[in-house]
Design a protein around this motif. Structure first.
Motif, PDB file in Angstrom:
ATOM      1  N   GLU A  32     -17.785   6.177  17.530  1.00  0.00           N
ATOM      2  CA  GLU A  32     -17.183   6.870  18.667  1.00  0.00           C
ATOM      3  C   GLU A  32     -17.430   6.093  19.961  1.00  0.00           C
ATOM      4  O   GLU A  32     -16.581   6.035  20.840  1.00  0.00           O
ATOM      5  CB  GLU A  32     -17.767   8.281  18.789  1.00  0.00           C
ATOM      6  N   ALA A  33     -18.608   5.470  20.076  1.00  0.00           N
ATOM      7  CA  ALA A  33     -18.983   4.806  21.327  1.00  0.00           C
ATOM      8  C   ALA A  33     -18.415   3.401  21.456  1.00  0.00           C
ATOM      9  O   ALA A  33     -18.198   2.911  22.568  1.00  0.00           O
ATOM     10  CB  ALA A  33     -20.506   4.751  21.456  1.00  0.00           C
ATOM     11  N   PRO A  72     -18.894  -1.599  23.745  1.00  0.00           N
ATOM     12  CA  PRO A  72     -18.178  -0.359  24.100  1.00  0.00           C
ATOM     13  C   PRO A  72     -16.672  -0.628  24.080  1.00  0.00           C
ATOM     14  O   PRO A  72     -16.222  -1.726  24.429  1.00  0.00           O
ATOM     15  CB  PRO A  72     -18.673  -0.072  25.524  1.00  0.00           C
ATOM     16  N   TRP A  73     -15.894   0.356  23.668  1.00  0.00           N
ATOM     17  CA  TRP A  73     -14.450   0.140  23.543  1.00  0.00           C
ATOM     18  C   TRP A  73     -13.834  -0.345  24.852  1.00  0.00           C
ATOM     19  O   TRP A  73     -12.992  -1.256  24.847  1.00  0.00           O
ATOM     20  CB  TRP A  73     -13.766   1.444  23.105  1.00  0.00           C
ATOM     21  N   ALA A  74     -14.248   0.210  25.981  1.00  0.00           N
ATOM     22  CA  ALA A  74     -13.637  -0.163  27.261  1.00  0.00           C
ATOM     23  C   ALA A  74     -13.968  -1.589  27.675  1.00  0.00           C
ATOM     24  O   ALA A  74     -13.302  -2.152  28.550  1.00  0.00           O
ATOM     25  CB  ALA A  74     -14.092   0.811  28.353  1.00  0.00           C
ATOM     26  N   ALA A 112      -9.638   3.852  25.425  1.00  0.00           N
ATOM     27  CA  ALA A 112     -10.879   4.049  26.197  1.00  0.00           C
ATOM     28  C   ALA A 112     -10.665   3.719  27.666  1.00  0.00           C
ATOM     29  O   ALA A 112     -11.183   4.411  28.552  1.00  0.00           O
ATOM     30  CB  ALA A 112     -11.984   3.181  25.606  1.00  0.00           C
ATOM     31  N   ARG A 113      -9.890   2.674  27.955  1.00  0.00           N
ATOM     32  CA  ARG A 113      -9.621   2.321  29.358  1.00  0.00           C
ATOM     33  C   ARG A 113      -8.770   3.383  30.035  1.00  0.00           C
ATOM     34  O   ARG A 113      -8.970   3.697  31.206  1.00  0.00           O
ATOM     35  CB  ARG A 113      -8.964   0.938  29.423  1.00  0.00           C
ATOM     36  N   ARG A 131      -8.845   6.494  29.430  1.00  0.00           N
ATOM     37  CA  ARG A 131      -9.721   7.639  29.702  1.00  0.00           C
ATOM     38  C   ARG A 131     -10.718   7.343  30.812  1.00  0.00           C
ATOM     39  O   ARG A 131     -11.481   8.230  31.214  1.00  0.00           O
ATOM     40  CB  ARG A 131     -10.486   8.036  28.431  1.00  0.00           C
ATOM     41  N   GLU A 177     -13.287   5.157  30.683  1.00  0.00           N
ATOM     42  CA  GLU A 177     -14.650   4.938  30.217  1.00  0.00           C
ATOM     43  C   GLU A 177     -15.239   3.681  30.850  1.00  0.00           C
ATOM     44  O   GLU A 177     -14.518   2.747  31.215  1.00  0.00           O
ATOM     45  CB  GLU A 177     -14.679   4.814  28.686  1.00  0.00           C
ATOM     46  N   GLU A 178     -16.543   3.654  30.960  1.00  0.00           N
ATOM     47  CA  GLU A 178     -17.232   2.530  31.598  1.00  0.00           C
ATOM     48  C   GLU A 178     -17.242   1.313  30.673  1.00  0.00           C
ATOM     49  O   GLU A 178     -17.545   1.419  29.485  1.00  0.00           O
ATOM     50  CB  GLU A 178     -18.670   2.927  31.930  1.00  0.00           C
TER      51      GLU A 178
END
Length: 202
Positions: free
Chosen positions: A64-65, A79-81, A167-168, A170, A172-173
């Motif tokens: 998920e992370a 991380p995905w972002a 992820a971007r 949303r 996310e960092e």
């Protein structure tokens, strides 16, 4: 939910090797004849440690992370972002912060697999309205169209790209990557080499 992708061929062959080693270890113990058996056992141990490092351990894991790339001696978490670009040739290459690159060991695509995927894609495109081919169920047809002309590595690369873009969106960092050594694989190799040296010297 965690998803793990690895080379099916390497994984199966590694377990075949482990079965082969188990039989040979049993035979060497039953027919023990001194130093020769010790050297043979040590060599089998060293080769098994190498097989673990290059065939059993490597995996590409979706969490998920973020993305976890398990290579023979290192594990990288992204991380995905933080993922900026994904390219696929014979291996999946993930570009992230400051032009850094993570090369995933699995899944890889051989030239033969890529040629087979291209033939499969061409066959899909040639299907006409009046062809006398068996009709696939809707789910199987959707899967066939999704994989048409693509290798397993291409498909996994697309999944990484889609998750990074999501992820971007949303917000996310984009935290930096975290890399750690694979102490299990390194430890196994060190112990195996030490056993070989000890068996030869003894």
């Amino acid at each position: 939910m965690k998803q793990t992708y690895r080379s099916r061929f390497a994984f199966v062959m590694a377990w075949v090797w482990l079965a082969f080693v188990a039989l040979n270890v049993w035979d060497l113990i039953v027919r023990y004849n001194g130093k020769a058996s010790l050297v043979a056992l040590a060599v089998l141990g060293a080769l098994t440690a190498l097989v673990y490092a290059v065939a059993l351990r490597p995996a590409t894991v979706f969490t998920e992370a973020g993305l976890v790339g398990r290579n023979p001696f290192r594990t990288t978490f992204l991380p995905w972002a933080a993922i900026e670009d994904v390219t696929v040739s014979h291996a999946i290459t993930v570009r992230h912060g400051d032009d850094r690159v993570l090369r995933l060991w699995t899944p890889m695509s051989s030239a033969r697999e890529r040629a087979r995927a291209q033939r499969r894609g061409a066959a899909t495109e040639q299907r006409g309205r009046f062809k006398t081919e068996p009709t696939l169920p809707r789910a199987e047809q959707a899967a066939a169209e999704a994989f048409a002309g693509k290798t397993h590595a291409d498909w996994v690369g697309e999944q990484i790209r889609e998750r990074a873009e999501s992820a971007r969106r949303r917000g996310e960092e984009a935290a930096p990557a975290r890399t750690s050594w694979s102490y299990d694989a390194i430890g196994l190799l060190v112990v195996a080499v030490a056993l070989v040296v000890a068996a030869i010297v003894a």
